[in-house]
Design an enzyme around this catalytic site. Structure first.
Site, PDB file in Angstrom:
ATOM      1  N   THR A  86      -1.944   3.943   3.936  1.00  0.00           N
ATOM      2  CA  THR A  86      -0.982   5.037   3.883  1.00  0.00           C
ATOM      3  C   THR A  86      -0.120   5.102   5.135  1.00  0.00           C
ATOM      4  O   THR A  86      -0.627   4.876   6.230  1.00  0.00           O
ATOM      5  CB  THR A  86      -1.793   6.333   3.793  1.00  0.00           C
ATOM      6  N   SER A  93       0.806  -1.229   0.000  1.00  0.00           N
ATOM      7  CA  SER A  93       0.000   0.000   0.000  1.00  0.00           C
ATOM      8  C   SER A  93       0.833   1.271   0.000  1.00  0.00           C
ATOM      9  O   SER A  93       0.282   2.372   0.025  1.00  0.00           O
ATOM     10  CB  SER A  93      -0.954   0.001   1.189  1.00  0.00           C
ATOM     11  N   THR A 100      -5.500   8.424   7.206  1.00  0.00           N
ATOM     12  CA  THR A 100      -5.436   7.218   6.402  1.00  0.00           C
ATOM     13  C   THR A 100      -6.851   6.711   6.200  1.00  0.00           C
ATOM     14  O   THR A 100      -7.750   7.037   6.966  1.00  0.00           O
ATOM     15  CB  THR A 100      -4.548   6.153   7.083  1.00  0.00           C
ATOM     16  N   GLY A 101      -7.040   5.936   5.156  1.00  0.00           N
ATOM     17  CA  GLY A 101      -8.380   5.425   4.861  1.00  0.00           C
ATOM     18  C   GLY A 101      -8.897   6.002   3.558  1.00  0.00           C
ATOM     19  O   GLY A 101      -8.111   6.413   2.699  1.00  0.00           O
ATOM     20  N   GLY A 149      -6.056  10.618  -3.983  1.00  0.00           N
ATOM     21  CA  GLY A 149      -6.757  10.612  -2.702  1.00  0.00           C
ATOM     22  C   GLY A 149      -6.397  11.820  -1.866  1.00  0.00           C
ATOM     23  O   GLY A 149      -6.069  12.890  -2.378  1.00  0.00           O
ATOM     24  N   ASP A 150      -6.435  11.629  -0.581  1.00  0.00           N
ATOM     25  CA  ASP A 150      -6.122  12.706   0.365  1.00  0.00           C
ATOM     26  C   ASP A 150      -4.626  12.846   0.621  1.00  0.00           C
ATOM     27  O   ASP A 150      -4.138  13.922   0.978  1.00  0.00           O
ATOM     28  CB  ASP A 150      -6.807  12.433   1.711  1.00  0.00           C
ATOM     29  N   THR A 202       1.772   7.043  -0.083  1.00  0.00           N
ATOM     30  CA  THR A 202       0.868   5.923  -0.332  1.00  0.00           C
ATOM     31  C   THR A 202       0.863   5.534  -1.807  1.00  0.00           C
ATOM     32  O   THR A 202       1.217   6.351  -2.672  1.00  0.00           O
ATOM     33  CB  THR A 202      -0.571   6.318   0.076  1.00  0.00           C
ATOM     34  N   ARG A 204      -6.765   8.670 -10.403  1.00  0.00           N
ATOM     35  CA  ARG A 204      -7.418   9.035  -9.138  1.00  0.00           C
ATOM     36  C   ARG A 204      -6.384   9.496  -8.107  1.00  0.00           C
ATOM     37  O   ARG A 204      -5.334   8.879  -7.939  1.00  0.00           O
ATOM     38  CB  ARG A 204      -8.193   7.825  -8.608  1.00  0.00           C
ATOM     39  N   GLY A 254      -9.687   8.276   1.065  1.00  0.00           N
ATOM     40  CA  GLY A 254      -9.237   9.654   0.943  1.00  0.00           C
ATOM     41  C   GLY A 254     -10.307  10.635   0.505  1.00  0.00           C
ATOM     42  O   GLY A 254     -10.261  11.809   0.872  1.00  0.00           O
TER      43      GLY A 254
END
Ligand code: ASP
Length: 344
Positions: free
Chosen positions: A204, A85, A255-256, A234-235, A222, A232, A258
């Protein structure tokens, strides 16, 4: 008065300490009075944070800068081919490309990020170069790769045989949507204590450090959601979402899933709440509660976790779902793993 030793003990007892690998890092520890300041300290997300913290601690315990500590700390999972990851070995997007997101922020508010960077094993170091060598904050895709190569980074294939195999397996039933919250599905299958961190397919690494001078820096890196749509983001590489540091107040990382963190500018929110007097854990909890409040049905099936530290070196975390762990390393403990509290 805040008593850190009691706090750590209480956290460990209430949350349950997991089995941990004793490292030789103790040898480089300065002798410290336990009543001394709460830093240097480094904290990071998930079980793989223990090994990452150990390398960050080598910098912090010898008087180094928090910025160097977080960069060197997150190199560990970035280089770990078994970690699917983060960095090298990360699971690809739906088209088979390993695309990496990372950002870094220092005590002066300087920051740099790379988005959807391919072929470079240490995106965090490219993010640092963006911060230090350009007038920009973010570089994306081909432009980020071109910049990295100009800076002397080596072009590599990041798709390991294991990740390629997993991707091909996924392709058999491929739904063109990212796999959400894969970590919790894996948690349901196995007691977390029985698996090394890299088998969870978590997520992440977000790392926050305070150096001996009391300066704070953070890093976040990440490969993003497995099998995401190509392009794509994410955060994690978004300053304010996946990471935020304000040297007057503290730092936060996430984390998770995003998308939900971006919608709520999560890490910035956590730091601003700490500025208003929230403890790190209370600030993380409030950020999680806003996600749940806005989209209660979505929140039931996704994971988002926040991790934060304040200027005094106090730390805390909160997640939507159970199973979010974070690692803490300071002069007292080099391998403390804490299960974060959660809503569900
Ligand atoms: N936050 C990362 C992203 O959305 C992934 C994760 O932490 O699971 O890309």
């Amino acid at each position: 008065m805040f008593n850190r030793r009691k706090f750590i003990k209480a956290s460990a007892l209430s949350a349950g300490l997991l089995a941990i690998d004793k490292s030789s890092i103790a040898e480089v520890l300065p002798k410290k009075d336990s009543k001394a300041a709460n830093f240097p300290i480094v904290i990071s997300t998930w079980d793989f944070g223990i090994a990452a913290n150990a390398d960050a601690w080598k910098v912090l315990s010898t008087g180094g800068r928090a910025l160097d500590a977080v960069e060197q700390g997150v190199w560990v999972p970035e280089a770990d081919e078994h970690n699917q990851s983060v960095g090298y070995g990360g699971l690809p997007d739906r088209d088979g490309h390993v695309t990496l997101d990372a950002c870094i922020m220092d005590e002066l508010g300087n920051c740099g990020a790379v988005l959807a960077l391919e072929h470079i094993k240490h995106p965090i170091s490219v993010a640092r170069k963006v911060m230090e060598k350009t007038p920009h904050v973010m570089l994306a895709g081909d432009g980020a790769l071109q910049f990295a190569l100009e800076q002397g980074f080596k072009k590599e294939n990041l798709l390991t045989p294991a990740s390629e195999k997993a991707w091909k397996e996924w392709l058999k039933t491929a739904k063109y949507a990212p796999v959400m919250n894969i970590e919790n599905k894996l948690y349901q299958k196995a007691a977390p204590q029985k698996l090394p961190g890299n088998q969870y397919n978590h997520d992440t690494i977000g790392m926050l450090a305070i150096d001996a001078k009391g300066n704070i820096s953070g890093a976040c890196t990440t490969s993003g959601m497995a099998y995401k749509l190509h392009g794509r983001i994410g955060d994690s590489p978004i300053i304010g979402a996946g990471l935020y540091v304000d040297n007057e107040v503290g730092g936060a990382t996430s984390t998770g899933v995003g998308e939900e963190v971006v919608r709520n500018v999560g890490s910035f929110l956590v730091v601003e709440l700490m500025r208003q007097g929230y403890t790190p854990e209370a600030a993380c909890k409030e950020a999680v509660m806003r996600i749940i409040k806005k989209k209660p049905e979505t929140a039931k099936n996704i994971q988002v976790g926040f991790l934060a530290i304040n200027k005094k070196g106090e730390y805390g975390a909160y997640a939507i779902q159970q199973g979010f762990s974070y690692a803490v390393c300071n002069a007292e403990k080099q391998d403390l793993l804490i299960k974060g509290k959660s809503y569900y």
